[in-house]
Design an enzyme around this catalytic site. Structure first.
Site, PDB file in Angstrom:
ATOM      1  N   SER A 135       0.842  -1.208   0.000  1.00 20.69           N
ATOM      2  CA  SER A 135       0.000   0.000   0.000  1.00 20.69           C
ATOM      3  C   SER A 135       0.868   1.244   0.000  1.00 20.69           C
ATOM      4  O   SER A 135       1.997   1.224   0.518  1.00 20.69           O
ATOM      5  CB  SER A 135      -0.886   0.030   1.237  1.00 20.69           C
ATOM      6  OG  SER A 135      -1.566   1.270   1.343  1.00 20.69           O
ATOM      7  N   TYR A 148      -1.582  -0.241  10.710  1.00 27.80           N
ATOM      8  CA  TYR A 148      -1.870  -0.613   9.311  1.00 27.80           C
ATOM      9  C   TYR A 148      -0.703  -0.172   8.424  1.00 27.80           C
ATOM     10  O   TYR A 148      -0.193  -0.966   7.617  1.00 27.80           O
ATOM     11  CB  TYR A 148      -3.187   0.015   8.830  1.00 27.80           C
ATOM     12  CG  TYR A 148      -3.436  -0.309   7.367  1.00 27.80           C
ATOM     13  CD1 TYR A 148      -3.782  -1.600   6.972  1.00 27.80           C
ATOM     14  CD2 TYR A 148      -3.261   0.649   6.376  1.00 27.80           C
ATOM     15  CE1 TYR A 148      -3.958  -1.917   5.627  1.00 27.80           C
ATOM     16  CE2 TYR A 148      -3.450   0.345   5.032  1.00 27.80           C
ATOM     17  CZ  TYR A 148      -3.795  -0.945   4.668  1.00 27.80           C
ATOM     18  OH  TYR A 148      -3.964  -1.267   3.340  1.00 27.80           O
TER      19      TYR A 148
HETATM   20  P1  NDP Z   1     -11.676  -6.128   0.642  1.00 29.76           P
HETATM   21  O1  NDP Z   1     -12.118  -5.890   2.050  1.00 29.76           O
HETATM   22  O2  NDP Z   1     -12.637  -5.852  -0.451  1.00 29.76           O
HETATM   23  O3  NDP Z   1     -11.113  -7.604   0.492  1.00 29.76           O
HETATM   24  C1  NDP Z   1     -10.267  -8.156   1.481  1.00 29.76           C
HETATM   25  C2  NDP Z   1     -10.084  -9.637   1.236  1.00 29.76           C
HETATM   26  O4  NDP Z   1      -9.173 -10.150   2.224  1.00 29.76           O
HETATM   27  C3  NDP Z   1     -11.382 -10.395   1.361  1.00 29.76           C
HETATM   28  O5  NDP Z   1     -11.469 -11.364   0.340  1.00 29.76           O
HETATM   29  C4  NDP Z   1     -11.251 -11.090   2.717  1.00 29.76           C
HETATM   30  O6  NDP Z   1     -11.913 -12.356   2.697  1.00 29.76           O
HETATM   31  C5  NDP Z   1      -9.747 -11.328   2.803  1.00 29.76           C
HETATM   32  N1  NDP Z   1      -9.332 -11.490   4.196  1.00 29.76           N
HETATM   33  C6  NDP Z   1      -9.257 -10.556   5.167  1.00 29.76           C
HETATM   34  N2  NDP Z   1      -8.910 -11.124   6.342  1.00 29.76           N
HETATM   35  C7  NDP Z   1      -8.798 -12.461   6.097  1.00 29.76           C
HETATM   36  C8  NDP Z   1      -8.486 -13.583   6.901  1.00 29.76           C
HETATM   37  N3  NDP Z   1      -8.216 -13.446   8.221  1.00 29.76           N
HETATM   38  N4  NDP Z   1      -8.450 -14.804   6.326  1.00 29.76           N
HETATM   39  C9  NDP Z   1      -8.719 -14.952   5.021  1.00 29.76           C
HETATM   40  N5  NDP Z   1      -9.013 -13.934   4.189  1.00 29.76           N
HETATM   41  C10 NDP Z   1      -9.059 -12.695   4.732  1.00 29.76           C
HETATM   42  O7  NDP Z   1     -10.372  -5.194   0.486  1.00 29.76           O
HETATM   43  P2  NDP Z   1      -9.384  -4.927  -0.751  1.00 29.76           P
HETATM   44  O8  NDP Z   1      -9.688  -5.786  -1.897  1.00 29.76           O
HETATM   45  O9  NDP Z   1      -9.312  -3.470  -0.931  1.00 29.76           O
HETATM   46  O10 NDP Z   1      -8.018  -5.358  -0.057  1.00 29.76           O
HETATM   47  C11 NDP Z   1      -7.118  -6.295  -0.603  1.00 29.76           C
HETATM   48  C12 NDP Z   1      -5.696  -5.876  -0.218  1.00 29.76           C
HETATM   49  O11 NDP Z   1      -5.410  -4.611  -0.803  1.00 29.76           O
HETATM   50  C13 NDP Z   1      -5.468  -5.709   1.289  1.00 29.76           C
HETATM   51  O12 NDP Z   1      -4.222  -6.291   1.628  1.00 29.76           O
HETATM   52  C14 NDP Z   1      -5.410  -4.192   1.475  1.00 29.76           C
HETATM   53  O13 NDP Z   1      -4.613  -3.821   2.559  1.00 29.76           O
HETATM   54  C15 NDP Z   1      -4.802  -3.778   0.159  1.00 29.76           C
HETATM   55  N6  NDP Z   1      -4.999  -2.405  -0.224  1.00 29.76           N
HETATM   56  C16 NDP Z   1      -6.279  -1.904  -0.369  1.00 29.76           C
HETATM   57  C17 NDP Z   1      -6.445  -0.583  -0.728  1.00 29.76           C
HETATM   58  C18 NDP Z   1      -7.789   0.040  -0.845  1.00 29.76           C
HETATM   59  O14 NDP Z   1      -7.873   1.282  -0.883  1.00 29.76           O
HETATM   60  N7  NDP Z   1      -8.874  -0.730  -0.938  1.00 29.76           N
HETATM   61  C19 NDP Z   1      -5.300   0.287  -1.006  1.00 29.76           C
HETATM   62  C20 NDP Z   1      -4.031  -0.336  -0.830  1.00 29.76           C
HETATM   63  C21 NDP Z   1      -3.894  -1.637  -0.470  1.00 29.76           C
HETATM   64  P3  NDP Z   1     -12.931 -12.875   3.840  1.00 29.76           P
HETATM   65  O15 NDP Z   1     -13.484 -11.666   4.538  1.00 29.76           O
HETATM   66  O16 NDP Z   1     -13.941 -13.678   3.087  1.00 29.76           O
HETATM   67  O17 NDP Z   1     -12.073 -13.713   4.722  1.00 29.76           O
HETATM   68  C1  8X3 Z   2      -4.897   1.951   2.000  1.00 29.21           C
HETATM   69  C2  8X3 Z   2      -4.493   2.973   1.026  1.00 29.21           C
HETATM   70  O1  8X3 Z   2      -4.879   5.311   0.195  1.00 29.21           O
HETATM   71  O2  8X3 Z   2      -6.788   4.167   1.165  1.00 29.21           O
HETATM   72  O3  8X3 Z   2      -4.003   0.869   1.907  1.00 29.21           O
HETATM   73  O4  8X3 Z   2      -4.988   4.912   2.571  1.00 29.21           O
HETATM   74  S1  8X3 Z   2      -5.330   4.418   1.253  1.00 29.21           S
END
Ligand code: NDP
Ligand code: 8X3
Length: 248
Positions: A135, A148
């Protein structure tokens, strides 16, 4: 046909990634805790293309069982997408809930390194690839990001460190570092769909599909090319965050 192992495939970036990779001719192991969503994905894309592995990434015994249960066609992993992660209960460090901090460390850091370690021998044998979703929070600090941001700095840096250890193996490793992507991430972070809608309104954020398309692009580059790190933001977001406080 190549096989990817995508964590966090029940929503957002991971879900879009499975759909995109399968659309491009890959097989995917799709993981997450929500069995109903994984079942729907298998029904949508086909059991020959998607294997659902339902487990909590923090549970190493469940991970081991899921790996042991992989059907023959899904055992030889060419691409690991380290995507599962979350922000939970973001608040000032001085009043943060320690359970929230532990959940982020266990999920974003510990589970990712455990899975990576377990898949590395196979990835080396197949000259495969690892793409991690870090991120911008790992590079630019914002208020209440604390654990985070620290966990994502770890993801960014661990992923780059793998490049050094995998020198000469032919395994490609990339750290993708996105800014705002509209997914369920902010619903989880705030506990509210309304707060999530309010945050993204009018910002024209990136989508899970934007990141999935980027993953496919990186995964299909010629084998002699490695994208080390790639930072993406929506045009309407930037990183100018300096503040100053005045003595009263
Ligand atoms: P979502 O919340 O839409 O998806 C998150 C996914 O992670 C879900 O499929 C969830 O599955 C899975 N997950 C979370 N905890 C667990 C667990 N304990 N065991 C198994 N699966 C888990 O978020 P995003 O798609 O946005 O996030 C994906 C990645 O991208 C993350 O690492 C996030 O930090 C990163 N990211 C996101 C950004 C954003 O702005 N959205 C920006 C930068 C990075 P389930 O709940 O079914 O277990
Ligand atoms: C989170 C990225 O830009 O939403 O990983 O803070 S931002």
């Amino acid at each position: 046909m190549k096989t990817a192992f995508v964590t966090g495939a029940t929503a957002g970036i991971g879900l879009a990634t499975v759909r995109t990779l399968v659309g491009a001719g890959w097989r995917c192991v799709a993981t997450g805790r929500r069995q109903d969503r994984l079942d729907a994905l298998v029904a949508e894309l086909g059991a020959d293309k998607v294997h659902a592995a339902c487990f909590d990434v923090r549970d190493t015994a469940a991970l081991d069982a899921a790996l042991a249960d992989l059907p023959a066609d899904f055992r030889e992993i060419d691409l690991l997408v380290n995507n599962a992660g979350l922000a939970q209960g973001l608040s000032p460090a001085q009043s943060a809930n320690l359970d929230d901090w532990q959940t982020m460390i266990d999920t974003n850091v510990t589970a990712m390194v455990v899975l990576t370690r377990k898949l590395l021998p196979g990835l080396i044998a197949r000259k495969g690839a690892i793409i991690a979703i870090g991120s911008v929070a790992g590079s630019y600090i914002y208020p209440f990001g604390n654990v985070y941001a620290g966990s994502k700095a770890f993801v960014n840096h661990f992923t780059l460190a793998l490049r050094a250890d995998l020198h000469g193996t032919g395994v490609r490793v990339t750290s993708i570092e996105p800014g705002m992507v509209e997914t369920e991430f902010t619903v989880v972070r705030t506990g509210s769909q309304q707060a999530s809608d309010d945050l993204y309104r009018g910002t024209n954020p990136m989508t899970g599909q934007d990141i999935a398309d980027t993953i496919l692009w990186i995964a299909t580059l010629p084998p002699h090319l490695n994208i080390n790190r790639l930072e993406l933001m929506p045009v309407n977001q930037d990183f100018a965050g300096f503040r100053v406080a005045r003595d009263s």
